[in-house]
Design a protein around this motif. Structure first.
Motif, mmCIF file in Angstrom:
data_model
loop_
_atom_site.group_PDB
_atom_site.id
_atom_site.type_symbol
_atom_site.label_atom_id
_atom_site.label_comp_id
_atom_site.label_asym_id
_atom_site.label_seq_id
_atom_site.Cartn_x
_atom_site.Cartn_y
_atom_site.Cartn_z
ATOM 1 N N MET A 1 0.859 -1.181 0.000
ATOM 2 C CA MET A 1 0.000 0.000 0.000
ATOM 3 C C MET A 1 0.898 1.235 0.000
ATOM 4 O O MET A 1 1.823 1.330 0.795
ATOM 5 N N ASN A 2 0.602 2.166 -0.877
ATOM 6 C CA ASN A 2 1.340 3.427 -0.960
ATOM 7 C C ASN A 2 0.731 4.401 0.043
ATOM 8 O O ASN A 2 -0.299 5.025 -0.209
ATOM 9 N N TRP A 3 1.393 4.571 1.190
ATOM 10 C CA TRP A 3 0.834 5.366 2.280
ATOM 11 C C TRP A 3 0.806 6.857 1.970
ATOM 12 O O TRP A 3 0.000 7.599 2.534
ATOM 13 N N SER A 4 1.654 7.310 1.059
ATOM 14 C CA SER A 4 1.615 8.710 0.636
ATOM 15 C C SER A 4 0.303 9.004 -0.090
ATOM 16 O O SER A 4 -0.327 10.048 0.135
ATOM 17 N N VAL A 5 -0.116 8.080 -0.932
ATOM 18 C CA VAL A 5 -1.388 8.228 -1.648
ATOM 19 C C VAL A 5 -2.554 8.164 -0.665
ATOM 20 O O VAL A 5 -3.504 8.953 -0.756
ATOM 21 N N VAL A 6 -2.483 7.253 0.287
ATOM 22 C CA VAL A 6 -3.539 7.136 1.302
ATOM 23 C C VAL A 6 -3.631 8.436 2.111
ATOM 24 O O VAL A 6 -4.729 8.931 2.386
ATOM 25 N N ALA A 7 -2.480 9.023 2.461
ATOM 26 C CA ALA A 7 -2.470 10.272 3.229
ATOM 27 C C ALA A 7 -3.052 11.427 2.414
ATOM 28 O O ALA A 7 -3.850 12.222 2.935
ATOM 29 N N GLN A 8 -2.666 11.538 1.140
ATOM 30 C CA GLN A 8 -3.214 12.597 0.278
ATOM 31 C C GLN A 8 -4.720 12.440 0.124
ATOM 32 O O GLN A 8 -5.472 13.417 0.242
ATOM 33 N N THR A 9 -5.143 11.219 -0.139
ATOM 34 C CA THR A 9 -6.569 10.937 -0.300
ATOM 35 C C THR A 9 -7.322 11.272 0.983
ATOM 36 O O THR A 9 -8.359 11.942 0.946
ATOM 37 N N GLY A 11 -6.471 13.302 3.449
ATOM 38 C CA GLY A 11 -6.477 14.741 3.701
ATOM 39 C C GLY A 11 -7.535 15.464 2.884
ATOM 40 O O GLY A 11 -8.290 16.295 3.408
ATOM 41 N N LEU A 12 -7.611 15.143 1.595
ATOM 42 C CA LEU A 12 -8.624 15.764 0.743
ATOM 43 C C LEU A 12 -10.032 15.355 1.166
ATOM 44 O O LEU A 12 -10.954 16.172 1.143
ATOM 45 N N LEU A 13 -10.198 14.092 1.560
ATOM 46 C CA LEU A 13 -11.527 13.636 1.993
ATOM 47 C C LEU A 13 -11.941 14.292 3.313
ATOM 48 O O LEU A 13 -13.121 14.580 3.510
ATOM 49 N N ILE A 14 -10.996 14.545 4.199
ATOM 50 C CA ILE A 14 -11.327 15.242 5.450
ATOM 51 C C ILE A 14 -11.831 16.646 5.135
ATOM 52 O O ILE A 14 -12.888 17.068 5.625
ATOM 53 N N TYR A 51 -17.211 18.845 -3.653
ATOM 54 C CA TYR A 51 -16.910 18.074 -4.856
ATOM 55 C C TYR A 51 -15.563 18.432 -5.460
ATOM 56 O O TYR A 51 -14.897 17.571 -6.050
ATOM 57 N N LEU A 52 -15.145 19.686 -5.328
ATOM 58 C CA LEU A 52 -13.838 20.082 -5.849
ATOM 59 C C LEU A 52 -12.699 19.393 -5.104
ATOM 60 O O LEU A 52 -11.577 19.315 -5.604
ATOM 61 N N LEU A 53 -12.974 18.897 -3.912
ATOM 62 C CA LEU A 53 -11.979 18.155 -3.129
ATOM 63 C C LEU A 53 -12.203 16.648 -3.205
ATOM 64 O O LEU A 53 -11.251 15.871 -3.265
ATOM 65 N N GLN A 54 -13.458 16.232 -3.206
ATOM 66 C CA GLN A 54 -13.789 14.808 -3.155
ATOM 67 C C GLN A 54 -13.426 14.087 -4.454
ATOM 68 O O GLN A 54 -12.895 12.976 -4.420
ATOM 69 N N VAL A 55 -13.700 14.703 -5.592
ATOM 70 C CA VAL A 55 -13.406 14.041 -6.877
ATOM 71 C C VAL A 55 -11.905 13.802 -7.043
ATOM 72 O O VAL A 55 -11.496 12.672 -7.348
ATOM 73 N N PRO A 56 -11.049 14.812 -6.825
ATOM 74 C CA PRO A 56 -9.614 14.512 -6.915
ATOM 75 C C PRO A 56 -9.145 13.503 -5.864
ATOM 76 O O PRO A 56 -8.270 12.678 -6.153
ATOM 77 N N ALA A 57 -9.732 13.544 -4.673
ATOM 78 C CA ALA A 57 -9.350 12.579 -3.636
ATOM 79 C C ALA A 57 -9.585 11.156 -4.111
ATOM 80 O O ALA A 57 -8.706 10.297 -3.987
ATOM 81 N N ILE A 72 -15.217 2.830 2.458
ATOM 82 C CA ILE A 72 -15.124 2.686 3.911
ATOM 83 C C ILE A 72 -14.293 3.814 4.506
ATOM 84 O O ILE A 72 -14.647 4.379 5.546
ATOM 85 N N LEU A 73 -13.196 4.186 3.835
ATOM 86 C CA LEU A 73 -12.396 5.318 4.291
ATOM 87 C C LEU A 73 -13.259 6.575 4.352
ATOM 88 O O LEU A 73 -13.237 7.320 5.332
ATOM 89 N N GLN A 74 -14.061 6.793 3.312
ATOM 90 C CA GLN A 74 -14.964 7.944 3.270
ATOM 91 C C GLN A 74 -15.943 7.923 4.444
ATOM 92 O O GLN A 74 -16.180 8.939 5.079
ATOM 93 N N GLU A 75 -16.513 6.780 4.739
ATOM 94 C CA GLU A 75 -17.496 6.676 5.821
ATOM 95 C C GLU A 75 -16.864 6.927 7.185
ATOM 96 O O GLU A 75 -17.456 7.585 8.045
ATOM 97 N N VAL A 76 -15.666 6.408 7.395
ATOM 98 C CA VAL A 76 -14.974 6.635 8.664
ATOM 99 C C VAL A 76 -14.646 8.118 8.824
ATOM 100 O O VAL A 76 -14.839 8.698 9.901
#
Length: 115
Positions: A1-9, A11-14, A51-57, A72-76
């Motif tokens: 798992m690429n944790w940098s991608v998970v962190a970027q995703t 952050g944008l989802l938050i 949406y400007l943040l969620q779509v790129p995330a 699931i990440l989104q729901e949490v």
């Protein structure tokens, strides 16, 4: 798992969820004396930023994470943003049921991210 991608995703989802929560629920406190159409139009304006943040995330995260993992990440994240919003912004009391719901979400994360 690429944790940098998970962190970027994450952050944008938050950030996206902050806007989503405000768009969906802040009008219940702040615009309750206004017609619903005014609340809807203001909420749509706020939701644009969601949406400007969620779509790129989701585009960043998809590929490193599967679609169920993204969901699931989104729901949490949604619950992690929503509970403080309810307590601090809406000034509603905390319930033990929130803890139980959070534990269920931890279980969901475990099952969807395990190999």
């Amino acid at each position: 798992m690429n944790w940098s991608v998970v962190a970027q995703t994450s952050g944008l989802l938050i950030l996206s969820n902050v806007f989503m929560t405000l768009a969906w629920y802040a009008h219940l406190r702040d615009l309750r004396d206004k017609p619903w159409i005014i609340a809807a139009l203001i909420s749509w304006g706020i939701a644009l930023f969601e949406y400007l943040l969620q779509v790129p995330a989701n585009r960043i995260g998809y590929g490193t994470m599967s679609l169920p993992q993204l969901k699931i990440l989104q729901e949490v994240i949604t619950l992690s943003v929503f509970v403080p919003f309810v307590l601090i912004y809406m000034k509603q009391p905390i319930k033990l049921d929130y803890l139980y719901a959070a534990l269920c979400m931890v279980g969901a994360v475990y099952f969807v991210f395990r190999n």
